[in-house]
Design a protein around this motif. Structure first.
Motif, PDB file in Angstrom:
ATOM      1  N   ASP A  63       0.863  -1.179   0.000  1.00  0.00           N
ATOM      2  CA  ASP A  63       0.000   0.000   0.000  1.00  0.00           C
ATOM      3  C   ASP A  63       0.896   1.225   0.000  1.00  0.00           C
ATOM      4  N   ILE A  64       0.838   1.969  -1.096  1.00  0.00           N
ATOM      5  CA  ILE A  64       1.814   3.049  -1.252  1.00  0.00           C
ATOM      6  C   ILE A  64       1.150   4.417  -1.125  1.00  0.00           C
ATOM      7  N   GLY A  65       1.709   5.219  -0.246  1.00  0.00           N
ATOM      8  CA  GLY A  65       1.217   6.578  -0.080  1.00  0.00           C
ATOM      9  C   GLY A  65       1.893   7.498  -1.076  1.00  0.00           C
ATOM     10  N   ILE A  66       1.095   8.393  -1.665  1.00  0.00           N
ATOM     11  CA  ILE A  66       1.642   9.373  -2.607  1.00  0.00           C
ATOM     12  C   ILE A  66       1.499  10.747  -1.959  1.00  0.00           C
ATOM     13  N   ALA A  67       2.626  11.404  -1.689  1.00  0.00           N
ATOM     14  CA  ALA A  67       2.547  12.710  -1.043  1.00  0.00           C
ATOM     15  C   ALA A  67       1.962  13.726  -2.010  1.00  0.00           C
ATOM     16  N   VAL A  68       0.897  14.402  -1.562  1.00  0.00           N
ATOM     17  CA  VAL A  68       0.266  15.416  -2.402  1.00  0.00           C
ATOM     18  C   VAL A  68       0.363  16.751  -1.676  1.00  0.00           C
ATOM     19  N   ALA A  69       0.960  17.725  -2.371  1.00  0.00           N
ATOM     20  CA  ALA A  69       1.126  19.031  -1.737  1.00  0.00           C
ATOM     21  C   ALA A  69      -0.178  19.807  -1.816  1.00  0.00           C
ATOM     22  N   THR A 128      -4.450   6.642   5.598  1.00  0.00           N
ATOM     23  CA  THR A 128      -3.663   5.972   6.638  1.00  0.00           C
ATOM     24  C   THR A 128      -3.324   4.546   6.206  1.00  0.00           C
ATOM     25  N   GLY A 129      -2.337   3.987   6.851  1.00  0.00           N
ATOM     26  CA  GLY A 129      -2.008   2.579   6.648  1.00  0.00           C
ATOM     27  C   GLY A 129      -1.099   2.292   5.468  1.00  0.00           C
ATOM     28  N   ALA A 130      -0.404   3.301   4.954  1.00  0.00           N
ATOM     29  CA  ALA A 130       0.540   3.022   3.872  1.00  0.00           C
ATOM     30  C   ALA A 130       1.715   2.195   4.406  1.00  0.00           C
ATOM     31  N   THR A 131       2.259   1.342   3.559  1.00  0.00           N
ATOM     32  CA  THR A 131       3.424   0.561   3.964  1.00  0.00           C
ATOM     33  C   THR A 131       4.711   1.117   3.355  1.00  0.00           C
ATOM     34  N   PHE A 132       4.564   2.123   2.501  1.00  0.00           N
ATOM     35  CA  PHE A 132       5.712   2.720   1.811  1.00  0.00           C
ATOM     36  C   PHE A 132       5.180   4.034   1.258  1.00  0.00           C
ATOM     37  N   SER A 133       6.022   5.039   1.064  1.00  0.00           N
ATOM     38  CA  SER A 133       5.478   6.195   0.367  1.00  0.00           C
ATOM     39  C   SER A 133       6.450   6.813  -0.606  1.00  0.00           C
ATOM     40  N   ILE A 134       5.844   7.538  -1.536  1.00  0.00           N
ATOM     41  CA  ILE A 134       6.611   8.191  -2.589  1.00  0.00           C
ATOM     42  C   ILE A 134       6.325   9.676  -2.510  1.00  0.00           C
ATOM     43  N   SER A 135       7.391  10.454  -2.570  1.00  0.00           N
ATOM     44  CA  SER A 135       7.218  11.895  -2.582  1.00  0.00           C
ATOM     45  C   SER A 135       7.978  12.407  -3.798  1.00  0.00           C
ATOM     46  N   ASN A 136       7.247  13.036  -4.706  1.00  0.00           N
ATOM     47  CA  ASN A 136       7.868  13.474  -5.964  1.00  0.00           C
ATOM     48  C   ASN A 136       7.873  14.996  -6.038  1.00  0.00           C
ATOM     49  N   LEU A 137       9.071  15.576  -6.044  1.00  0.00           N
ATOM     50  CA  LEU A 137       9.170  17.035  -6.188  1.00  0.00           C
ATOM     51  C   LEU A 137       9.782  17.397  -7.545  1.00  0.00           C
ATOM     52  N   SER A 161      10.848   5.066   2.401  1.00  0.00           N
ATOM     53  CA  SER A 161      10.119   6.094   1.677  1.00  0.00           C
ATOM     54  C   SER A 161      11.028   6.585   0.557  1.00  0.00           C
ATOM     55  N   LEU A 162      10.421   6.883  -0.600  1.00  0.00           N
ATOM     56  CA  LEU A 162      11.239   7.264  -1.755  1.00  0.00           C
ATOM     57  C   LEU A 162      11.015   8.727  -2.105  1.00  0.00           C
TER      58      LEU A 162
END
Lengths: 322, 460
Positions: B322-328, B371-380, B399-400
């Motif tokens: 379950d991957i979280g995607i950071a959204v600004a 909630t509950g992500a097992t990994f997340s990606i943050s793309n800037l 986290s990437l």
């Protein structure tokens, strides 16, 4: 190897009696009955009645006899059925064993061990449940040891037997059956060295003998509450290893002393004073003592439980200083 | 003879008093016992009686003014007597006073005894200096408080006399903090540390039993000291709930979680080609983030050891990816979670992701969706950030952080070529992951993105 406290004592005496034929065991039921608590199991068979002497119920008599034997060059081990009965021999211990070396100007030493269980077992009532170590610690000329684990019991008893001075060696009925890892082969543990049995950062708990096991259990409980307790096993009560205690208190800043003996003029009072006088500036709170109640030990079990330190009271004491 | 009149300390808790009304005016003749003024304490209004006789030469506190206990409020002297020393010479006065503390302390226990001050038992400190000093310190003796509050030094704003030198300079600062409280208790350990590190512990509130100042309080004071020294002009804005959450989560992460970081450079030419092809085929925009999401999911599928959490006594192996995607957002950041990425195709992932981003921007997300992500990606990358490192969001173990795809020169064989490259940084929780594990994961990620057909036909 995994041994009971009883077996560790048995090994220590056996090894020393094999090593040195001046060592002998004397006391009530130490021979054919194999010891009131079976500590001298197999001794009379191995060493004979010359070196494993059964006596009448005469503590003052056989303790005095042993002191005389020590003065003339033997190395007796006196087994007191319990230290409560040792009160009868107190005159011999205090006035002779502790003082002969001094009063003879060092000409005569008294190399002997007086050992047996102290403290309460279960429902032995007021006369048979006493922790009298503070009495002995008070007397110049005596060394006092109260180990908590089989390993320490063996190593320290061997050292005590080899010591050229009278050593009071206090065991506990409730410790005889406890088991623990004991180092293989020949080893001794020096008198006067405490040991950190559990490392921690937040508070130092100092204890000895049976109370050490209680302190360790409590430390595990405290961990659940996020409190990281260090447990110092004093092992030798006199001479007290103040250095180890002070090092620990310098780290944690707090000290809780647990003892089963009566509170007033108890051993913990002396321990606290020793720490205050050397490490006052390391303390982040007052030293707290958890002790037996200042009462004759009640026979009724619920009352007896109330008179002896328990986990709840140690936890309360620790939280009081944090 | 000069009599210094100070604001008396009439109750234990009294730190200040209000000068309600002067009953005498400057120039009035005063006899000992005359009511000089009305004083309002924290409990009642009381009369202030004079201990000295003479003329009320100077009034230093105006009616209605709040004055610290111990502060000079008036001077009584003979007509024509020089009172400058009493007014401004509080310096000398202070000195002499500080050498005779016992006498003061005893006398303040009880209600003031005027004679006491004059009595010969007065201090060894009745030094020459003190005798030269023309003032009588009677009221001082009567009212002064225990040492820490340094009464005579506590002069209100109205008092013009210069501040005392040396130690006394800290008095105004400590005044506010110790208001209403007895002098603090401090453990020997804390005191030793305070002295060693020169921390003024009299202003610290203790956190130990019974308010005792203990070591941790001094350590805290040491930490905060630097920040309080320089107070700059700023406007305080209340934190939004989201900002509070971000503050809490990042602190809980960056503080206790031992982070480490691994960076890798990935060739993106093939991935970009695939992106173009997909856009052509589907006639919809396809974001590079979706391809990266898919690639990460694929790398996690092959390296399940990264898809874990530290759980105190155990390592939690997650069954799903379950991957979280950071959204600004305008005022913060939120991380919606794309579920079960390991089992979804690029198409489904793209749908899921775009739906979630839409809902995020419209602020429609339910807690289950973020909630509950097992990994997340943050793309800037869209901000042209070349490379950055992300703070882990516990309990995620990794986290990437994804940088921009840039055209950069690379050496291939012996030739210099322009290539499309992207830098990514993996943040890892060292409690459950080690460098080599993270490195293998990144190697796979690089491999997958550089051979993006694997995104469509995964390797078995």
């Amino acid at each position: 190897m995994n041994l009971s406290y009883r077996e560790a004592l048995n090994q220590a005496m056996r090894e020393e009696m094999q090593r040195d034929d001046r060592v002998f065991l004397i006391g009530e039921e130490v021979g054919y009955y194999q010891g009131a608590f079976k500590v001298s199991k197999g001794f009379v068979e191995e060493f004979g009645t010359e070196r494993v002497r059964d006596t009448p119920i005469t503590e003052a008599g056989f303790t005095g006899l042993a002191i005389g034997a020590a003065m003339t060059g033997l190395r007796p081990i006196v087994e007191l059925m319990t230290f409560n009965f040792g009160i009868l021999a107190l005159d011999q211990i205090v006035n002779n064993a502790a003082k002969i070396r001094y009063m003879s100007g060092g000409q005569i030493s008294v190399p002997m061990v007086i050992r047996g269980p102290g403290s309460a077992a279960h429902q032995l009532a007021a006369q048979h449940s006493q922790s009298l170590e503070a009495w002995f610690c008070h007397v110049p000329g005596l060394k006092v040891i109260a180990p908590a684990t089989p390993h320490d019991a063996k190593g320290l008893l061997k050292t005590a037997i080899r010591d050229d001075n009278p050593v009071i060696f206090i065991e506990a009925q409730l410790l005889y059956g406890t088991k623990g890892e004991v180092q293989e082969g020949e080893y001794t543990i020096p008198i006067g060295k405490a040991e950190i049995k559990r490392e921690g950062q937040d508070v130092t708990i100092a204890a000895y003998s049976k109370m050490l096991l209680l302190a360790l259990e409590t430390a595990a409980d405290l961990e659940q509450d996020g409190i990281d307790a260090e447990v110092v096993d004093l092992r030798t009560l006199k001479p007290l290893d103040v250095d180890t205690l002070v090092q620990s208190v310098k780290k944690t800043g707090r000290l809780v002393i647990v003892e089963e003996g009566w509170r007033f003029a108890g051993l913990g009072a002396q321990i606290a004073e020793s720490v205050y006088s050397t490490a006052f500036d390391a303390l982040d709170g007052p030293i707290v003592r958890v002790t037996g109640e200042d009462v004759p030990m009640p026979y009724a079990r619920p009352l007896e439980d109330l008179a002896i330190p328990d986990r709840a009271r140690i936890i309360q004491a620790v939280k009081q200083v944090l | 003879m000069i009599t210094r009149v100070v604001m008396p300390k009439l109750t234990d808790t009294m730190e200040q008093g209000v000068l309600v009304e002067w009953k005498k005016r400057e120039g009035d003749a005063i006899d000992a016992g005359d009511v000089l003024a009305e004083i309002e304490t924290d409990k009642a209004v009381m009369d202030l009686e004079s201990f000295g006789s003479g003329t009320l030469r100077r009034i230093l506190a105006s009616e209605g003014e709040t004055v610290d206990a111990g502060a000079l409020i008036a001077v009584i002297a003979e007509e024509g007597e020089d009172i400058d020393a009493a007014l401004s010479g509080s310096q000398q006065f202070e000195k002499s006073k500080s050498v005779k503390p016992q006498a003061d302390e005893k006398s303040q226990e009880k209600t003031p005894e005027p004679q006491k001050a004059q009595s010969p038992e007065k201090p060894e400190a009745k030094s020459e200096e003190n005798q030269k000093e023309p003032s009588s310190d009677k009221p001082q003796a009567k009212t002064s408080e225990s040492k820490p509050s340094k009464p005579a030094a506590k002069v209100t704003s109205a008092e013009k006399s210069p501040e005392q030198p040396g130690k006394k300079t800290q008095a105004p600062a400590e005044k506010e903090e110790t208001e209403q409280s007895p002098p603090p208790i401090i453990s020997p350990r804390a005191r030793a540390l305070a002295e060693k590190s020169e921390v003024d512990w009299t202003t610290i509130r203790g956190s130990g039993p019974g308010g005792r100042i203990v070591e941790r309080d001094i350590l805290e004071a040491l930490n905060s000291e630097t920040s309080t020294e320089r107070k700059q002009e700023a406007v305080e804005k209340p934190l939004s709930q989201m900002r509070k959450a971000i503050a809490r989560i990042t602190t809980e992460s960056k503080g206790p979680v031992p982070h480490f970081y691994l960076m890798i450079d990935i060739g993106m030419r093939e991935a970009e080609k695939l992106q173009t092809q997909l856009e052509k085929t589907t006639k919809k925009p396809v974001s590079l983030t979706v391809l990266i999401l898919k690639a990460v999911a694929e790398a996690l599928r092959r390296h399940p050891e990264i898809n874990v959490s530290y759980a105190g006594e155990s390592l939690r192996q997650h069954r799903t990816i379950d991957i979280g995607i950071a959204v600004a957002l305008e005022d913060g950041l939120i991380t919606p979670v794309v579920r079960n990425c390991g089992k979804k195709s690029i198409g489904v992932l793209a749908q899921d992701m775009h739906r979630l981003i839409e809902r995020t921007k419209n602020r429609q997300l339910t807690p289950e969706e973020y909630t509950g992500a097992t990994f997340s990606i943050s793309n800037l990358g869209m901000y042209d950030i070349e490379n950055f490192i992300a703070v882990l969001m516990p309990p995620q173990a990794a986290s990437l952080a994804v940088g921009a795809v840039q055209t950069v020169p690379v050496i291939k064989g012996r030739k210099l070529k322009a290539d499309r490259r992207m830098k990514v940084t993996l943040s890892c929780d060292h409690r459950v992951l080690d460098g080599a594990q993270g490195a293998r994961f990144l190697k796979t990620l690089k491999e997958v993105l550089e051979n993006p057909l694997e995104l469509i036909i995964p390797k078995q």
